[in-house]
Write an enzyme that holds these catalytic residues in place. Structure first.
Site, PDB file in Angstrom:
ATOM      1  N   TYR A 158      -5.177  23.608 -23.347  1.00 37.73           N
ATOM      2  CA  TYR A 158      -4.440  22.163 -22.494  1.00 37.73           C
ATOM      3  C   TYR A 158      -4.310  22.528 -20.991  1.00 37.73           C
ATOM      4  O   TYR A 158      -4.716  21.877 -19.973  1.00 37.73           O
ATOM      5  CB  TYR A 158      -3.069  21.796 -22.696  1.00 37.73           C
ATOM      6  CG  TYR A 158      -2.419  20.193 -22.407  1.00 37.73           C
ATOM      7  CD1 TYR A 158      -3.504  19.271 -22.664  1.00 37.73           C
ATOM      8  CD2 TYR A 158      -1.123  20.234 -21.684  1.00 37.73           C
ATOM      9  CE1 TYR A 158      -3.102  17.664 -21.753  1.00 37.73           C
ATOM     10  CE2 TYR A 158      -1.279  19.699 -21.382  1.00 37.73           C
ATOM     11  CZ  TYR A 158      -1.807  18.270 -20.817  1.00 37.73           C
ATOM     12  OH  TYR A 158      -1.426  17.181 -20.099  1.00 37.73           O
ATOM     13  N   ARG A 205       9.741  23.054 -17.346  1.00 42.56           N
ATOM     14  CA  ARG A 205      10.891  22.247 -16.420  1.00 42.56           C
ATOM     15  C   ARG A 205      10.369  20.106 -17.340  1.00 42.56           C
ATOM     16  O   ARG A 205      11.964  19.875 -17.807  1.00 42.56           O
ATOM     17  CB  ARG A 205      10.662  21.896 -15.627  1.00 42.56           C
ATOM     18  CG  ARG A 205      11.183  20.943 -14.111  1.00 42.56           C
ATOM     19  CD  ARG A 205      10.825  20.893 -13.197  1.00 42.56           C
ATOM     20  NE  ARG A 205       9.472  19.815 -13.084  1.00 42.56           N
ATOM     21  CZ  ARG A 205       8.490  19.303 -12.211  1.00 42.56           C
ATOM     22  NH1 ARG A 205       8.494  20.191 -10.953  1.00 42.56           N
ATOM     23  NH2 ARG A 205       7.716  19.009 -12.756  1.00 42.56           N
ATOM     24  N   ARG A 215       5.989  13.060 -25.703  1.00 42.38           N
ATOM     25  CA  ARG A 215       5.516  13.707 -25.848  1.00 42.38           C
ATOM     26  C   ARG A 215       5.222  14.920 -26.031  1.00 42.38           C
ATOM     27  O   ARG A 215       6.503  15.217 -25.249  1.00 42.38           O
ATOM     28  CB  ARG A 215       4.751  13.168 -24.396  1.00 42.38           C
ATOM     29  CG  ARG A 215       3.228  12.817 -24.070  1.00 42.38           C
ATOM     30  CD  ARG A 215       3.264  12.462 -22.732  1.00 42.38           C
ATOM     31  NE  ARG A 215       4.647  12.320 -21.470  1.00 42.38           N
ATOM     32  CZ  ARG A 215       3.770  11.997 -20.490  1.00 42.38           C
ATOM     33  NH1 ARG A 215       2.322  11.810 -20.486  1.00 42.38           N
ATOM     34  NH2 ARG A 215       4.486  12.257 -18.972  1.00 42.38           N
ATOM     35  N   PHE A 275      -1.197  26.864   1.202  1.00 42.15           N
ATOM     36  CA  PHE A 275      -1.705  25.830   0.768  1.00 42.15           C
ATOM     37  C   PHE A 275      -1.587  26.682  -1.187  1.00 42.15           C
ATOM     38  O   PHE A 275      -0.781  25.625  -1.784  1.00 42.15           O
ATOM     39  CB  PHE A 275      -2.913  25.200   0.846  1.00 42.15           C
ATOM     40  CG  PHE A 275      -4.050  24.187  -0.248  1.00 42.15           C
ATOM     41  CD1 PHE A 275      -3.720  23.578  -0.531  1.00 42.15           C
ATOM     42  CD2 PHE A 275      -3.912  24.878  -1.908  1.00 42.15           C
ATOM     43  CE1 PHE A 275      -3.802  22.539  -1.193  1.00 42.15           C
ATOM     44  CE2 PHE A 275      -4.667  24.369  -2.209  1.00 42.15           C
ATOM     45  CZ  PHE A 275      -4.585  22.774  -2.196  1.00 42.15           C
TER      46      PHE A 275
END
Length: 462
Positions: A158, A205, A215, A275
């Site tokens: 996932y 978290r 979920r 980034f």
């Protein structure tokens, strides 16, 4: 207010109306990524902005539980084709879907996608196809929708679909623009770890928020070792067991840290480094915050704005400073580790691995160890700490002393001989006459040899 000077600055005055619209959508859909994307190298500024918006649009459809699966599946699988249709938009998201406005005005994104260089567009489209199919598979998985993730393998698959594929696309964009080492394409496990680390941290978290939304992304093979049912995890009487389970999840995420640091060593451009580094620094800080923190089962916790500002300043310097950030938070995790936790030894070992990895890249000198070595063997330390200039001066001094002593010995010997009656003038005359005789004899031999050489040479035909 923290002062920050970006490597590159976006210039809105040179942008088209659709470009400005895309950046407005970016600012509305992402607080964390918007700033760093807008400071990217101009070569990648628009491609990565569009890449983010495309995937955010895809995610907005996947997250919306008001859309029937019969409609959702073809939307997810066909999103790459839909984003090629001029003027296409989507208005059927639920009213509470926070990013629905992006899809309502998705024609702005499509207009700019058509202007992107083909190699960049091909990468964006390929990742969109992979992610759309992966999301559709999960949407159709009744077991996942009912009971959540069962195994660690399913959990990581996932994370691959929602984050690992993003990392793959970004890495290909970095390399295509010559802003990263092409060798990163040969080590895709490094790219995978970058995405896995971020996504796993978010899942740990957000456990309370996901529980409220019904979920479950924590693998059953992990939480079932500590409680009997998922609801038991949130009962106050099981708080210590829940903390031990969260430690197990943090341990699973920490295994990616070394590969994340190794990946970032392959970035060539400072704006690209910023980034990728800022989210990773935020992730390791967030892991430290949630580690053995009972508040995560009651509310959504976040690092403070002060810590976030400090992390942004540190992680935009260089790899050495970023490694120190990872080392600092690994030490904090180790300090919070509880010996009663069944994961205590494994977490301590993993924190040690992070320390060891950082030390192998950027070795440090410990003042306490240096002082101890000096105390144990001061003479050896004096030799070891002597620099090249000192060594050269010492050698030249010794040679000078030898010359002076040799000259003095010869002078004293000749003076003593003269005082005892030695005639140096007679010795000088004798040596001079002997040398003259030798030179004269050598000249006669040379003349005789030259006279014996024939003066003509007969030319013979071959």
């Amino acid at each position: 207010k923290v002062w920050h000077e970006p490597v590159h600055k976006r210039d809105p005055s040179k942008e088209t109306e659709t470009e400005k619209a895309c950046f407005r959508h970016l600012e509305l859909t992402s607080r964390s990524f918007s700033a760093v994307i807008q400071e990217l190298n101009p070569e990648l500024l628009m491609p990565i902005c569009l890449f983010y918006l495309v995937l955010r649009g895809l995610d907005t459809i996947e997250d919306d539980m008001t859309i029937d699966i019969a409609k959702k599946e073809p939307l997810l699988r066909g999103f790459a084709e839909l984003m090629e249709i001029d003027g296409w938009t989507f208005t059927e998201n639920g009213p509470n879907e926070k990013d629905r406005e992006l899809l309502v005005h998705f024609d702005d994104v499509i207009a700019e996608l058509k202007k992107v260089k083909k190699p960049y567009y091909d990468i964006i489209r390929e990742i969109t196809v992979k992610m759309g199919n992966g999301m559709a598979d999960y949407a159709l998985n009744a077991e996942h929708n009912t009971n959540g993730v069962n195994t660690v393998e399913e959990y990581e698959l996932y994370c691959h679909y929602v984050a690992g594929l993003v990392g793959e696309g970004l890495t290909r964009l970095f390399v295509e623009s010559n802003l990263a080492n092409p060798a990163l394409l040969e080590r895709m496990e490094l790219t995978e770890s970058m995405g896995q680390f971020l996504q796993k941290t978010n899942i740990i978290r957000d456990i309370h928020e996901d529980y409220v939304d019904k979920r479950r992304f924590w693998p059953k093979t992990i939480w079932s070792k500590y409680v009997n049912t998922w609801d038991d995890m949130f009962k106050l009487e099981n708080r210590e067991k829940a903390l031990q389970c969260s430690s197990d999840m943090v341990l699973n995420a920490l295994k990616h840290t070394e590969e994340c640091l190794f990946y970032m060593a392959g970035i060539r451009d400072q704006s690209v480094f910023n980034f990728v580094a800022i989210p990773q620094a935020m992730a390791i800080a967030t892991l430290e915050l949630v580690f053995r923190n009972p508040a995560i089962f009651e509310r959504n916790v976040k690092i403070t704005k002060g810590d976030a500002c400090q992390l942004m300043m540190e992680s935009t310097q260089n790899l050495r400073v970023l490694c120190e950030v990872f080392r600092r938070y690994a030490r904090r995790i180790h300090k919070k580790n509880d010996p009663r936790d069944p994961n205590y030894l494994a977490i301590s070992a993993q924190c040690g691995k992070i320390e060891q990895f950082v030390e192998s890249i950027f070795p440090t000198q410990d003042p306490k160890k240096i002082a101890l070595a000096q105390a144990q063997n001061p003479n050896q330390e004096a030799v070891n700490t002597m620099d090249t200039g000192e060594t050269t001066f010492l050698v030249l001094s010794m040679i000078g002393v030898l010359f002076v002593m040799g000259g003095l010995m010869v002078g004293v010997s000749m003076g003593a001989a003269w005082l005892m009656g030695a005639r140096f003038d007679m010795a000088y005359e004798d040596i001079t006459s002997r040398v003259g005789t030798l030179v004269k004899g050598a000249a006669q031999v040379s003349s005789a040899t030259v006279s014996s050489i024939p003066t003509t040479v007969v030319h013979q035909e071959l």
